[in-house]
Design a protein around this motif. Sequence first.
Motif, PDB file in Angstrom:
ATOM      1  N   ALA A   1      -7.502  -6.836  14.698  1.00  0.00           N
ATOM      2  CA  ALA A   1      -8.064  -7.341  13.445  1.00  0.00           C
ATOM      3  C   ALA A   1      -7.075  -7.255  12.291  1.00  0.00           C
ATOM      4  O   ALA A   1      -7.238  -7.944  11.277  1.00  0.00           O
ATOM      5  CB  ALA A   1      -9.340  -6.577  13.097  1.00  0.00           C
ATOM      6  N   GLY A   2      -6.050  -6.408  12.433  1.00  0.00           N
ATOM      7  CA  GLY A   2      -5.047  -6.260  11.381  1.00  0.00           C
ATOM      8  C   GLY A   2      -5.536  -5.537  10.154  1.00  0.00           C
ATOM      9  O   GLY A   2      -4.980  -5.695   9.063  1.00  0.00           O
ATOM     10  N   THR A   3      -6.568  -4.714  10.314  1.00  0.00           N
ATOM     11  CA  THR A   3      -7.129  -4.012   9.157  1.00  0.00           C
ATOM     12  C   THR A   3      -6.324  -2.768   8.769  1.00  0.00           C
ATOM     13  O   THR A   3      -6.364  -2.337   7.621  1.00  0.00           O
ATOM     14  CB  THR A   3      -8.586  -3.608   9.430  1.00  0.00           C
ATOM     15  OG1 THR A   3      -8.645  -2.888  10.670  1.00  0.00           O
ATOM     16  CG2 THR A   3      -9.464  -4.851   9.543  1.00  0.00           C
ATOM     17  N   GLY A   4      -5.632  -2.172   9.735  1.00  0.00           N
ATOM     18  CA  GLY A   4      -4.802  -1.006   9.444  1.00  0.00           C
ATOM     19  C   GLY A   4      -5.576   0.232   9.034  1.00  0.00           C
ATOM     20  O   GLY A   4      -5.028   1.118   8.379  1.00  0.00           O
ATOM     21  N   LEU A   5      -6.832   0.323   9.435  1.00  0.00           N
ATOM     22  CA  LEU A   5      -7.638   1.475   9.034  1.00  0.00           C
ATOM     23  C   LEU A   5      -7.232   2.748   9.764  1.00  0.00           C
ATOM     24  O   LEU A   5      -7.320   3.849   9.206  1.00  0.00           O
ATOM     25  CB  LEU A   5      -9.121   1.183   9.292  1.00  0.00           C
ATOM     26  CG  LEU A   5      -9.736   0.065   8.448  1.00  0.00           C
ATOM     27  CD1 LEU A   5     -11.170  -0.194   8.883  1.00  0.00           C
ATOM     28  CD2 LEU A   5      -9.683   0.431   6.965  1.00  0.00           C
ATOM     29  N   LEU A   6      -6.788   2.623  11.009  1.00  0.00           N
ATOM     30  CA  LEU A   6      -6.425   3.801  11.787  1.00  0.00           C
ATOM     31  C   LEU A   6      -4.926   4.076  11.782  1.00  0.00           C
ATOM     32  O   LEU A   6      -4.508   5.213  11.978  1.00  0.00           O
ATOM     33  CB  LEU A   6      -6.910   3.647  13.235  1.00  0.00           C
ATOM     34  CG  LEU A   6      -8.431   3.568  13.426  1.00  0.00           C
ATOM     35  CD1 LEU A   6      -8.776   3.428  14.903  1.00  0.00           C
ATOM     36  CD2 LEU A   6      -9.100   4.819  12.860  1.00  0.00           C
ATOM     37  N   ALA A   7      -4.132   3.045  11.584  1.00  0.00           N
ATOM     38  CA  ALA A   7      -2.672   3.220  11.599  1.00  0.00           C
ATOM     39  C   ALA A   7      -2.190   3.617  10.209  1.00  0.00           C
ATOM     40  O   ALA A   7      -1.571   2.841   9.483  1.00  0.00           O
ATOM     41  CB  ALA A   7      -1.998   1.930  12.054  1.00  0.00           C
TER      42      ALA A   7
END
Length: 222
Positions: free
Chosen positions: A30-36
């Motif tokens: 999804a490219g949300t970057g919430l975990l990275a």
Amino acid sequence: MENRIPFTSYDFWAYLSAGFLFLFIADLVAGTGLLARDSWTVVQGAVAVSAAYAVGQLVASLSSLVFERLLVGKLLGYPRNVLFGQPRAWTWVRALMPGYFSALPDQTRKAALDKGKTTGITSPGEGLFWAAFANARATPAVMSRLDNFLNLYGFCRNTALVAFVDAGLLYWSYRWGNGPDERLYWSLAATAVGVGMTFRYLKYYRHYAVEVFTSFAHSKET
């Protein structure tokens, strides 16, 4: 220290790990970057763990349906029957998986059935399994081994399902989501993990039943 951790070993192996594996790939695709992220606040960490646990619970329910009720129950046959020479699978499937379809030794089967008859159970199946399991619960050493097998097959089963789902997400991202070429390779790798973990699940699921029946067959009368 262990009493301060609000999760059992089964929660970690069967729920949290599977939940994080799914959420990480979903976040990546999804490219949300919430975990990275490089740093986490306490609240963010608590929310992430809670989300992973909830997702892991859903994964466990779905994997139980797919692997236990459909794959094992409808195609292969439950270990409680297979171990007594009553498989459901076609001959060619049994030839490909001889380890799963190996029955217990004749003496062990006879001993288990003889003990089952004392409780009114005259044939292999679910009734004999639960009678044997009730006997196993009275022996801490046996229950400790069963808990280990439970953790292992739960982890393998849930990880297998997540690996297949992640493979689909990664391939979708590569094929239709303008993802980089490396996601195709990761999709293939996830598929291989899913296949491998499926076979590991079957191994430990069978070992669980083997432990139940052998401890029942060879336990001393009290």
